[in-house]
Motif scaffolding. Structure first.
Motif, PDB file in Angstrom:
ATOM      1  N   ASP A  28       0.859  -1.177   0.000  1.00 29.76           N
ATOM      2  CA  ASP A  28       0.000   0.000   0.000  1.00 29.76           C
ATOM      3  C   ASP A  28       0.892   1.223   0.000  1.00 29.76           C
ATOM      4  OD1 ASP A  28      -2.477  -1.300   0.035  1.00 29.76           O
ATOM      5  OD2 ASP A  28      -2.404  -1.542   2.203  1.00 29.76           O
ATOM      6  N   GLU A  70      -3.900  -0.714  -8.274  1.00 34.32           N
ATOM      7  CA  GLU A  70      -5.122   0.051  -8.047  1.00 34.32           C
ATOM      8  C   GLU A  70      -4.647   1.441  -7.643  1.00 34.32           C
ATOM      9  OE1 GLU A  70      -8.287   0.260  -4.543  1.00 34.32           O
ATOM     10  OE2 GLU A  70      -8.399  -1.630  -5.664  1.00 34.32           O
ATOM     11  N   THR A 128      -5.116   5.553  -7.219  1.00 35.76           N
ATOM     12  CA  THR A 128      -6.030   6.667  -7.006  1.00 35.76           C
ATOM     13  C   THR A 128      -5.277   7.953  -7.319  1.00 35.76           C
ATOM     14  OG1 THR A 128      -7.225   5.461  -5.289  1.00 35.76           O
ATOM     15  CG2 THR A 128      -7.500   7.862  -5.325  1.00 35.76           C
ATOM     16  N   GLU A 140      -9.812   9.837  -7.911  1.00 35.52           N
ATOM     17  CA  GLU A 140     -10.409   8.875  -8.841  1.00 35.52           C
ATOM     18  C   GLU A 140      -9.563   7.606  -8.873  1.00 35.52           C
ATOM     19  OE1 GLU A 140     -11.287   8.565 -13.601  1.00 35.52           O
ATOM     20  OE2 GLU A 140     -11.583  10.505 -12.618  1.00 35.52           O
ATOM     21  N   THR A 141     -10.205   6.455  -8.617  1.00 39.53           N
ATOM     22  CA  THR A 141      -9.493   5.173  -8.539  1.00 39.53           C
ATOM     23  C   THR A 141      -9.739   4.353  -9.789  1.00 39.53           C
ATOM     24  OG1 THR A 141      -9.685   5.185  -6.136  1.00 39.53           O
ATOM     25  CG2 THR A 141      -9.219   3.067  -7.174  1.00 39.53           C
ATOM     26  N   ARG A 142      -8.656   3.740 -10.278  1.00 36.46           N
ATOM     27  CA  ARG A 142      -8.725   2.911 -11.480  1.00 36.46           C
ATOM     28  C   ARG A 142      -7.715   1.775 -11.342  1.00 36.46           C
ATOM     29  NH1 ARG A 142      -6.579   4.480 -17.414  1.00 36.46           N
ATOM     30  NH2 ARG A 142      -6.752   2.373 -18.201  1.00 36.46           N
ATOM     31  N   HIS A 183      -2.001  11.340  -4.842  1.00 32.86           N
ATOM     32  CA  HIS A 183      -2.196  10.003  -5.393  1.00 32.86           C
ATOM     33  C   HIS A 183      -1.639   8.949  -4.433  1.00 32.86           C
ATOM     34  CE1 HIS A 183       1.758  11.402  -6.656  1.00 32.86           C
ATOM     35  NE2 HIS A 183       2.139  10.132  -6.733  1.00 32.86           N
ATOM     36  N   ALA A 220      -1.631   4.176  -3.970  1.00 33.13           N
ATOM     37  CA  ALA A 220      -1.879   2.942  -4.708  1.00 33.13           C
ATOM     38  C   ALA A 220      -1.869   1.720  -3.811  1.00 33.13           C
ATOM     39  CB  ALA A 220      -0.824   2.777  -5.797  1.00 33.13           C
TER      40      ALA A 220
END
Length: 134
Positions: free
Chosen positions: A67, A86, A88, A92-94, A110, A112
Motif C-alpha cells: 500500500d 489500483e 487513485t 479517482e481510482t482505477r 495520489h 496505490a
C-alpha cells in the motif's frame, strides 16, 4: 504485454518449458543500475534507476503486496509492465494492468495498492525525487 517474450523456437525451449514462466523481467543491464534509497524494505520493492540532470526513470519490481499512502510531488508518468495497480489519482481510482500508463500532474495527490509481482516504469519530473542507495 507478453510481446517481449522470446518465442520458444528462438530460445531453444520447447513450448511447455517456455510456458512455465512467461513473466517479463527487466534485463541485467537495467537491474544492474543503482537502486533507490526507498522508505520500504527490499523484500517488498526493488528499484533500478537511470537519472539525468532533468529527470528520474525508475524500474520498480514489487515482490510483495504494498500500500502506497496518498502523497503529492512534481509530475510523474508511468507504465505497468506486469501485474496490477489500483491507483487513485486526484480522488479517482482505477485499475492499471500491463500496457496501461498513467500521468500524474504536479501537486495532485495520489496513492496505490500494488500487487506482488508487479513491474512498472516510472518517470519523475524531479531528478532527485528519491536518493540513490549509498
Amino acid at each position: 504485454m507478453r510481446g517481449f517474450s522470446v518465442p520458444p523456437a528462438a530460445s531453444g525451449e520447447t513450448a511447455p518449458e517456455a510456458a512455465k514462466d512467461d513473466r517479463m523481467t527487466f534485463p541485467d543491464f537495467i537491474t544492474s543500475q543503482p537502486g533507490l534509497d526507498l522508505p520500504y524494505p527490499e523484500d517488498v520493492v526493488q528499484s533500478a534507476t537511470v537519472r539525468s540532470n532533468d529527470r528520474l526513470v525508475v524500474f520498480f519490481t514489487f515482490l510483495k503486496d504494498m500500500d502506497l499512502p496518498l502523497h503529492a510531488h512534481k509530475a510523474q508518468w508511468g507504465s505497468v509492465v506486469e501485474g496490477e495497480i489500483e491507483l487513485t489519482i486526484g480522488g479517482e481510482t482505477r485499475i492499471y494492468r500491463p500496457g496501461d500508463s498513467y500521468s500524474i500532474a504536479a501537486g495532485v495527490e495520489h496513492g496505490a495498492r500494488i500487487k506482488a509481482g508487479t513491474r512498472v516504469i516510472d518517470v519523475f519530473e524531479e531528478p532527485d525525487r528519491y536518493p540513490l542507495k549509498p
